[in-house]
Design a protein around this motif. Sequence first.
Motif, mmCIF file in Angstrom:
data_model
loop_
_atom_site.group_PDB
_atom_site.id
_atom_site.type_symbol
_atom_site.label_atom_id
_atom_site.label_comp_id
_atom_site.label_asym_id
_atom_site.label_seq_id
_atom_site.Cartn_x
_atom_site.Cartn_y
_atom_site.Cartn_z
ATOM 1 N N UNK A 47 59.082 18.748 -76.940
ATOM 2 C CA UNK A 47 59.154 18.029 -78.206
ATOM 3 C C UNK A 47 58.456 16.678 -78.097
ATOM 4 N N UNK A 48 57.750 16.458 -77.002
ATOM 5 C CA UNK A 48 56.972 15.248 -76.805
ATOM 6 C C UNK A 48 55.575 15.484 -77.376
ATOM 7 N N UNK A 49 55.164 14.732 -78.397
ATOM 8 C CA UNK A 49 53.848 14.959 -78.994
ATOM 9 C C UNK A 49 52.699 14.811 -77.998
ATOM 10 N N UNK A 50 52.885 13.994 -76.967
ATOM 11 C CA UNK A 50 51.828 13.822 -75.963
ATOM 12 C C UNK A 50 51.657 15.068 -75.101
ATOM 13 N N UNK A 51 52.699 15.890 -74.985
ATOM 14 C CA UNK A 51 52.638 17.107 -74.174
ATOM 15 C C UNK A 51 52.364 18.357 -75.005
ATOM 16 N N UNK A 52 52.179 18.206 -76.306
ATOM 17 C CA UNK A 52 51.982 19.369 -77.176
ATOM 18 C C UNK A 52 50.574 19.935 -76.982
ATOM 19 N N UNK A 53 50.507 21.223 -76.607
ATOM 20 C CA UNK A 53 49.196 21.837 -76.425
ATOM 21 C C UNK A 53 49.106 23.224 -77.059
ATOM 22 N N UNK A 54 50.221 23.893 -77.291
ATOM 23 C CA UNK A 54 50.181 25.232 -77.887
ATOM 24 C C UNK A 54 50.560 25.141 -79.365
ATOM 25 N N UNK A 55 50.261 26.186 -80.112
ATOM 26 C CA UNK A 55 50.437 26.142 -81.562
ATOM 27 C C UNK A 55 51.902 25.981 -81.974
ATOM 28 N N UNK A 56 52.830 26.606 -81.265
ATOM 29 C CA UNK A 56 54.244 26.474 -81.623
ATOM 30 C C UNK A 56 54.718 25.029 -81.459
ATOM 31 N N UNK A 57 54.368 24.406 -80.357
ATOM 32 C CA UNK A 57 54.761 23.021 -80.109
ATOM 33 C C UNK A 57 54.096 22.087 -81.104
ATOM 34 N N UNK A 58 52.821 22.322 -81.412
ATOM 35 C CA UNK A 58 52.120 21.482 -82.387
ATOM 36 C C UNK A 58 52.734 21.616 -83.770
#
Length: 108
Positions: A47-58
């Motif tokens: 849930x950290x925007x800096x670690x978001x890389x896949x579509x679900x997390x984004x």
Amino acid sequence: MKRIGFISLLILLVASACLSGCTSGAGQGTADDKTLQLILSGEPTSLDPADAFDSDTLDVTHNLFEGLMRLDKTHKPQPAVAEKAELSADGLSYTFKLKKPIGPMAIH
């Protein structure tokens, strides 16, 4: 033999049509409902925007967090959380004045 198969298929179609209307209505919101429901293919990895890389997390982080500025329909930056942005005289730094918080996250 074909007749039995046809009748069985017909009974199956009628039964599925009848049962498809039997829902609890839990997924239907009202005009006052403020619930966001996302259909994801998997779990978000962070849930950290800096670690978001896949579509679900984004998808999740874009709906949880709002930046200082956002782009309008013509791709020009407009204030989001910021009330206004000022560029320094030398053009090297920005100063953001933030909007007052509203809702449950407001500081009293």
